[in-house]
Enzyme design. Structure first.
Site, PDB file in Angstrom:
ATOM      1  N   CYS A   3       0.865  -1.185   0.000  1.00  0.00           N
ATOM      2  CA  CYS A   3       0.000   0.000   0.000  1.00  0.00           C
ATOM      3  C   CYS A   3       0.897   1.229   0.000  1.00  0.00           C
ATOM      4  O   CYS A   3       2.072   1.132  -0.352  1.00  0.00           O
ATOM      5  CB  CYS A   3      -0.983  -0.029   1.170  1.00  0.00           C
ATOM      6  SG  CYS A   3      -0.231  -0.011   2.809  1.00  0.00           S
ATOM      7  N   ARG A   9      -3.315  -0.673   5.483  1.00  0.00           N
ATOM      8  CA  ARG A   9      -3.911  -1.755   4.688  1.00  0.00           C
ATOM      9  C   ARG A   9      -2.994  -2.963   4.508  1.00  0.00           C
ATOM     10  O   ARG A   9      -3.402  -4.110   4.780  1.00  0.00           O
ATOM     11  CB  ARG A   9      -4.344  -1.221   3.309  1.00  0.00           C
ATOM     12  CG  ARG A   9      -5.496  -0.249   3.380  1.00  0.00           C
ATOM     13  CD  ARG A   9      -5.670   0.514   2.078  1.00  0.00           C
ATOM     14  NE  ARG A   9      -4.544   1.423   1.831  1.00  0.00           N
ATOM     15  CZ  ARG A   9      -4.379   2.156   0.746  1.00  0.00           C
ATOM     16  NH1 ARG A   9      -5.265   2.073  -0.238  1.00  0.00           N
ATOM     17  NH2 ARG A   9      -3.350   2.964   0.625  1.00  0.00           N
ATOM     18  N   ASP A 115      -8.361   3.739   1.251  1.00  0.00           N
ATOM     19  CA  ASP A 115      -7.380   4.144   2.251  1.00  0.00           C
ATOM     20  C   ASP A 115      -8.134   4.598   3.512  1.00  0.00           C
ATOM     21  O   ASP A 115      -8.869   5.581   3.463  1.00  0.00           O
ATOM     22  CB  ASP A 115      -6.553   5.296   1.667  1.00  0.00           C
ATOM     23  CG  ASP A 115      -5.479   5.774   2.610  1.00  0.00           C
ATOM     24  OD1 ASP A 115      -5.476   5.338   3.778  1.00  0.00           O
ATOM     25  OD2 ASP A 115      -4.656   6.582   2.174  1.00  0.00           O
TER      26      ASP A 115
END
Ligand code: 4NP
Length: 145
Positions: A3, A9, A115
């Site tokens: 990420c 994440r 996100d």
């Protein structure tokens, strides 16, 4: 698992996939950015993972390095921005072919893992559920290979 920051994440994706696969598979994560290198995952990622019995608190963020694209067989990215950034690091087609959006594994309507950094616990739970579905499908495929 890649990420942007490697604190929200991709640490979850690493923890979830590791919890499903046998130890013979190597799973790691990294960020396209360097800002959070050395940090623990975001406390909200640690918390949601713990709610499902997965400890990710030992992980430390790092930036993706060019050698990762040779060393790993598959590089899962969380969103299309990560994909663009990782593709820009690739030196050849063999590396480019390894880059996949992780939600392509999930058969969901979404292709990007949102996100959650500026969100709240509900957003982290949503990310967990998306990644859990993707990693479950991925595990079935990898084990059947
Ligand atoms: P991640 O989330 O890419 O899922 O780790 C983010 C973490 C930090 C920032 C952005 C996204 N940041 O801007 O610092």
């Amino acid at each position: 698992m890649v990420c942007l920051g490697n604190i929200c994440r991709s640490p979850l994706a690493e923890g979830i996939l590791k919890s499903k696969l046998p130890n013979s598979f190597e799973v790691d994560s990294a960020g396209t950015g360097f800002w959070h290198a050395g940090e623990q995952p975001d406390h909200r990622s640690i918390k949601v993972a713990m709610q499902f019995g997965i400890d990710i608190s030992y992980q430390r963020a790092r930036q993706i390095k060019p050698e990762d694209l040779d060393y790993f067989d598959i590089v899962f990215v969380m969103d299309s921005n990560n994909k663009k950034d990782v593709l820009a690091l690739c030196k050849n087609d063999s590396q480019k072919r390894k880059i996949k959006l992780i939600l392509e594994e999930a058969n969901l309507n979404e292709l990007n893992v949102p996100d959650p950094y500026y969100g709240d616990e509900k957003d982290f739970l949503h990310v967990f559920n998306l990644l859990d579905k993707a990693c479950e499908n991925l595990t079935q495929q990898l084990i059947n290979d």
